[in-house]
Design a protein around this motif. Structure first.
Motif, short mmCIF file in Angstrom:
data_model
loop_
_atom_site.label_atom_id
_atom_site.label_comp_id
_atom_site.label_asym_id
_atom_site.label_seq_id
_atom_site.Cartn_x
_atom_site.Cartn_y
_atom_site.Cartn_z
N ALA A 77 0.84 -1.21 0.00
CA ALA A 77 0.00 0.00 0.00
C ALA A 77 0.87 1.25 0.00
CB ALA A 77 -0.93 -0.01 1.21
N PHE A 78 1.92 1.27 0.81
CA PHE A 78 2.78 2.45 0.85
C PHE A 78 3.60 2.60 -0.44
CE2 PHE A 78 2.09 2.40 5.55
CZ PHE A 78 1.38 3.60 5.57
N GLU A 79 3.87 1.49 -1.12
CA GLU A 79 4.51 1.58 -2.44
C GLU A 79 3.58 2.32 -3.40
OE1 GLU A 79 5.60 -2.29 -3.92
OE2 GLU A 79 6.82 -2.71 -2.13
N GLN A 80 2.28 2.08 -3.28
CA GLN A 80 1.31 2.75 -4.15
C GLN A 80 1.27 4.25 -3.85
OE1 GLN A 80 0.22 0.89 -6.73
NE2 GLN A 80 1.56 -0.54 -5.67
N LYS A 120 -0.52 6.84 -6.22
CA LYS A 120 -1.80 6.14 -6.38
C LYS A 120 -2.49 6.08 -5.02
CE LYS A 120 -0.21 3.31 -10.23
NZ LYS A 120 -0.01 1.93 -10.71
N ALA A 121 -2.80 7.27 -4.48
CA ALA A 121 -3.37 7.35 -3.13
C ALA A 121 -4.69 6.60 -2.98
CB ALA A 121 -3.53 8.81 -2.72
N PRO A 122 -5.65 6.71 -3.92
CA PRO A 122 -6.91 5.98 -3.73
C PRO A 122 -6.70 4.46 -3.60
CG PRO A 122 -7.19 7.64 -5.41
CD PRO A 122 -5.71 7.58 -5.10
N LEU A 123 -5.83 3.91 -4.45
CA LEU A 123 -5.55 2.47 -4.36
C LEU A 123 -4.86 2.15 -3.05
CD1 LEU A 123 -5.48 -0.38 -5.48
CD2 LEU A 123 -3.41 0.24 -6.76
N SER A 124 -3.93 2.99 -2.64
CA SER A 124 -3.22 2.77 -1.38
C SER A 124 -4.19 2.74 -0.20
CB SER A 124 -2.17 3.85 -1.18
OG SER A 124 -1.50 3.63 0.04
N ILE A 125 -5.07 3.72 -0.14
CA ILE A 125 -6.07 3.78 0.95
C ILE A 125 -6.95 2.53 0.91
CG2 ILE A 125 -8.11 5.00 1.79
CD1 ILE A 125 -5.56 6.40 2.57
N ALA A 126 -7.37 2.14 -0.28
CA ALA A 126 -8.21 0.95 -0.40
C ALA A 126 -7.49 -0.30 0.10
CB ALA A 126 -8.65 0.77 -1.86
N ASN A 164 -2.93 1.76 12.50
CA ASN A 164 -2.00 2.90 12.52
C ASN A 164 -1.62 3.28 11.08
OD1 ASN A 164 -0.27 4.67 14.31
ND2 ASN A 164 1.30 3.74 13.02
N ALA A 165 -1.36 2.29 10.25
CA ALA A 165 -1.00 2.56 8.85
C ALA A 165 -2.17 3.20 8.10
CB ALA A 165 -0.57 1.27 8.15
N LEU A 166 -3.39 2.74 8.36
CA LEU A 166 -4.55 3.35 7.73
C LEU A 166 -4.68 4.80 8.18
CD1 LEU A 166 -7.00 3.15 5.89
CD2 LEU A 166 -8.27 2.13 7.80
N GLY A 167 -4.42 5.06 9.46
CA GLY A 167 -4.41 6.43 9.95
C GLY A 167 -3.36 7.27 9.23
N ASP A 168 -2.18 6.72 9.04
CA ASP A 168 -1.12 7.42 8.29
C ASP A 168 -1.58 7.74 6.87
OD1 ASP A 168 0.55 7.19 10.50
OD2 ASP A 168 1.74 5.55 9.66
N GLY A 169 -2.25 6.77 6.26
CA GLY A 169 -2.75 6.98 4.89
C GLY A 169 -3.77 8.10 4.83
N TYR A 170 -4.72 8.06 5.74
CA TYR A 170 -5.73 9.13 5.76
C TYR A 170 -5.10 10.48 6.05
CZ TYR A 170 -9.82 6.05 5.46
OH TYR A 170 -10.78 5.17 5.04
N ARG A 228 -8.17 14.15 8.22
CA ARG A 228 -7.71 14.14 9.60
C ARG A 228 -8.66 13.44 10.56
NH1 ARG A 228 -6.64 18.68 7.08
NH2 ARG A 228 -4.45 19.16 6.71
N ALA A 229 -9.95 13.64 10.39
CA ALA A 229 -10.91 12.99 11.29
C ALA A 229 -10.83 11.47 11.16
CB ALA A 229 -12.33 13.49 11.01
N LYS A 230 -10.74 11.00 9.93
CA LYS A 230 -10.61 9.55 9.71
C LYS A 230 -9.29 9.04 10.27
CE LYS A 230 -13.71 8.95 5.83
NZ LYS A 230 -13.91 8.31 4.53
N ALA A 231 -8.23 9.83 10.09
CA ALA A 231 -6.93 9.43 10.63
C ALA A 231 -7.00 9.29 12.15
CB ALA A 231 -5.86 10.45 10.25
#
Length: 172
Positions: A75-78, A83-89, A106-112, A118-121
Motif C-alpha cells: 500500500a505504501f509503495e502505491q 496512487k493514493a486511492p488504491l493505497s487507501i483501499a 495505525n498505517a490506515l491512519g497514516d494513509g488518511y 484528519r478525522a478519519k486518521a
C-alpha cells in the motif's frame, strides 16, 4: 544463491556507486517473497481498475492469507507511485483482514493523514490505541495530529468539534 546475489550487488555498488544499500535490501527481500505476495504484486501492476484489483486481492487472500506487513508495504509503495486511492483501499482491506492489528490501523491512519482526512486518521489512531494503549508511536501520531488540527483551525477559521471523542470539521 542469495549470498551470491548480495555479493554481486555489493560489487556493483562498490564499482559504480549508484545503487544504494536500501536497493540491495529490496532486491534480496523480493526474492524471499511468498508466492501469494508475488501474485499480489502482479495483480496491482497488471490491472488498472481499482475495484477489479480489490476483488482479486480478496480472492487471493481467501485462498492464501497475506501478512499484515506485506499488504501495508505494498500500500505504501502505491503512495510513492502517487496512487493514493488504491493505497487507501489496500490499507482499508488490510485493517479488514487484520482487525486486531494495531499496525494495520495505525498505517490506515497514516494513509488518511497523508491525504488530509484528519478525522478519519484520528479514528484509526484511536482504534489502534485501543489495541495497544501504551504504544509510543500511536500516542505520538495522535499528539502530532491534534497539534496540526489545532493549528489549522486557528489559521483557517475551521472549527474542530468533537462528537463522541472523534474530531469533525465544521466551518464556523
Amino acid at each position: 544463491m542469495r549470498h551470491k546475489r548480495v555479493l554481486i550487488l555489493s560489487l556493483i555498488v562498490l564499482t559504480f556507486g549508484q545503487i544504494s544499500l536500501q536497493s540491495i535490501a529490496e532486491q534480496t527481500d523480493s526474492t524471499s517473497e511468498s508466492p501469494a505476495m508475488t501474485k499480489l504484486r502482479v495483480i496491482v501492476k497488471e490491472l488498472s481498475d481499482q475495484q477489479t484489483i480489490l476483488h482479486q486481492v480478496r480472492k487471493l487472500y481467501a485462498r492464501s492469507p497475506l501478512s499484515e506487513k506485506a499488504i501495508r508495504q505494498l500500500a505504501f509503495e502505491q503512495f510513492r507511485k502517487r496512487k493514493a486511492p488504491l493505497s487507501i483501499a489496500l490499507l482499508r482491506l488490510n485493517s479488514e483482514f487484520h482487525p486486531k492489528s494495531w499496525q494495520a490501523w495505525n498505517a490506515l491512519g497514516d494513509g488518511y493523514w497523508t491525504i488530509n482526512k484528519r478525522a478519519k486518521a484520528m479514528n484509526c489512531y484511536q482504534r489502534a490505541l485501543l489495541m495497544d494503549s501504551g504504544n509510543r508511536k500511536i500516542l505520538d501520531n495522535i499528539d502530532l495530529l491534534k497539534v496540526e488540527i489545532y493549528t489549522i483551525s486557528h489559521e483557517t477559521g475551521v472549527k474542530i468539534a468533537y462528537k463522541d471523542g472523534q474530531p469533525t470539521e465544521r466551518r464556523g
